[in-house]
Design an enzyme around this catalytic site. Sequence first.
Site, short mmCIF file in Angstrom:
data_model
loop_
_atom_site.label_atom_id
_atom_site.label_comp_id
_atom_site.label_asym_id
_atom_site.label_seq_id
_atom_site.Cartn_x
_atom_site.Cartn_y
_atom_site.Cartn_z
N TYR A 7 8.04 -0.14 -17.03
CA TYR A 7 8.70 -1.29 -16.44
C TYR A 7 9.24 -2.28 -17.46
O TYR A 7 9.60 -3.40 -17.09
CB TYR A 7 7.74 -2.00 -15.47
CG TYR A 7 7.13 -1.07 -14.47
CD1 TYR A 7 7.93 -0.25 -13.67
CD2 TYR A 7 5.75 -0.98 -14.33
CE1 TYR A 7 7.37 0.62 -12.76
CE2 TYR A 7 5.18 -0.11 -13.40
CZ TYR A 7 5.99 0.69 -12.63
OH TYR A 7 5.43 1.56 -11.72
N SER A 44 -1.77 -0.01 -12.74
CA SER A 44 -0.88 0.80 -11.93
C SER A 44 -0.44 2.03 -12.73
O SER A 44 -1.29 2.79 -13.19
CB SER A 44 0.30 -0.04 -11.44
OG SER A 44 0.99 0.61 -10.41
N TYR A 45 0.87 2.24 -12.90
CA TYR A 45 1.32 3.41 -13.66
C TYR A 45 0.76 3.37 -15.08
O TYR A 45 0.36 4.40 -15.64
CB TYR A 45 2.85 3.46 -13.71
CG TYR A 45 3.40 4.76 -14.24
CD1 TYR A 45 3.85 5.75 -13.38
CD2 TYR A 45 3.48 5.01 -15.61
CE1 TYR A 45 4.35 6.96 -13.86
CE2 TYR A 45 3.97 6.20 -16.11
CZ TYR A 45 4.42 7.17 -15.22
OH TYR A 45 4.90 8.37 -15.72
N ASP A 56 -5.75 -3.03 -2.46
CA ASP A 56 -4.81 -2.28 -3.28
C ASP A 56 -4.66 -0.86 -2.76
O ASP A 56 -5.64 -0.24 -2.32
CB ASP A 56 -5.30 -2.23 -4.73
CG ASP A 56 -4.39 -1.41 -5.62
OD1 ASP A 56 -3.16 -1.53 -5.49
OD2 ASP A 56 -4.90 -0.64 -6.46
#
Length: 566
Positions: free
Chosen positions: A45, A116-117, A253
């Site tokens: 990102y 996350s990723y 989540d």
Amino acid sequence: MKATADVVVERDVAVPMRDGTVLRADVHRPRHGGPYPVLVQRTPYGKEVAQTVVYRHPSWYARRGYIVVVQDTRGRFGSAGVFDPFRHEAADGADTVRWAARLAGGTGQVATYGFSYAGAAQLLAAAEQPDGLVCTAPGFTSSDFYEGWTYTGGALNLAFVLSWTLQMLGAQDAVRDGRHADALAVAKAAGELPGAFGRRPLAEFEELRKAGIGYFFDWLEHDTWDEYWQAVSVRTRYDRMAVPQLHFGGWYDTFVEGTLENYARLAGQGAVQRLVIGPWAHVPWSATIGQSDFGEEAHNTMDLAQLEWFEHWLSGRDDEPDSPPVKLFVMGANRWREATAWPPPGTSEQRWFLHSGANRGHGANSVSGDGVLDRHNPGDEQPDVFVSIPAIPVPSLGGRASADASIVPVGPVDQRPVEARNDVLVYTTAPVTEPLEVIGTVWLTLYAAIDTPDADWMVKLVDVFPDGTAVNLCDGALRARFSPDGPVKADEVHTYRIKVGSTAALVAPGHRLRLEIAGSSFPLYDVNPNTGTRPSDASAFEGRPAAQTVFHDSVRASHLTLPVSS
């Protein structure tokens, strides 16, 4: 090279991979002194952002005595290669750690962080056991990229998967390929959310097809846990992860079940692990979420927790930290609880049975019905029946999401608008007289039948306040044809074991617990046409109402299994 008073930043530093592909990183260094241990974050990102939507800026860590490397993953932003989610993260992550361990001014010791990723990338890299890796801190990530990431119980996590692709991935990938007009079309489709969730068939999403976002359609095509997913699964690599890891996540989540599994499985094989679960959604990690405020103790302090973790392991110590390994936020009590394991010792499983007065002309349809949840075995009771209509799905209200809260309801939300529907079965306890602390994983054993080739079971555990406000605690999904107990045939009674989800919640005296059962939850999950056709291939007008029957009698005693703290 840029500098602040005490931190120097080297931009776009080349990091060569084993196949010759060059990835780019920004390196944040303390201006003076050293040598320093290295922190690595790998993100798709943008390294300039460095996941500061939840973390402190890399300079904050650099000022505390670390060299911080933030790298664009393969095929993203400044890094060369082609982005193919998850496929290169094990090898690329391991190569990056080895490179970071050799950085001038470094100690040779490396830790990783990111959520996350970026959390998934850490776990895959850790399984490669690269030299120099001392510890990790994967946040808000899963144990598998089929179950719990792309699908839940065989149902596509539509809101997450589509919004992630449109908002975070697709336009950037199209720009890199020189498809500027296609990138603009993808960005426009992202701006049409939540309306774009209703596109049919999903497998022909025009903007993503034209932009060449092939991985999105691969995810739709591979709707079972086949070789495609097994090749990148974290849970198949646990035996190769030996480094200490700090896992953390949130009860609301999308990936919390995977976070819990990662901790429990790795701790169970003897690796030093820590777990922190707060009352948070994917973003942001805030004390206020949905319609609830969990108080001062719920604020995001994960930067400090990570810093303590890194300071322990990167100082050269090899002893286990003194703190208890598990720290859970108990919603309702609005306080943290420490434990020695997940699930916490000292919990017992209680069976709570479904009942209704269907044989008296009533039934559990909607909150206006007479569905009951109690500890007594059912007797001679008739089943409850509802009809799930694909054209008018039950809307998602809150829940576990990682999409933007402005387009998908996220977190704890009053469920009464959903409970008013006749296609939702509602079973409620009497008001509890003593505090009931539910900590662990909730399961539903359902004896049920459908009259179609396929249908969905969407289930939800709810805390009902004395004034009637009904707040969701956890939820789960199971697509009938993916039932692990075998093939489902129309009109045959089948036993479904459905994971309602994990939680830590105090049900206060005067409150009631409630179970909701429905055939859809849109847009958190894709809508099943109930015909046996893969939902992503179904047209806008393909769909068949499904009569879904739930049995609760002495032979087929449908029940919840609640983990209750003693």
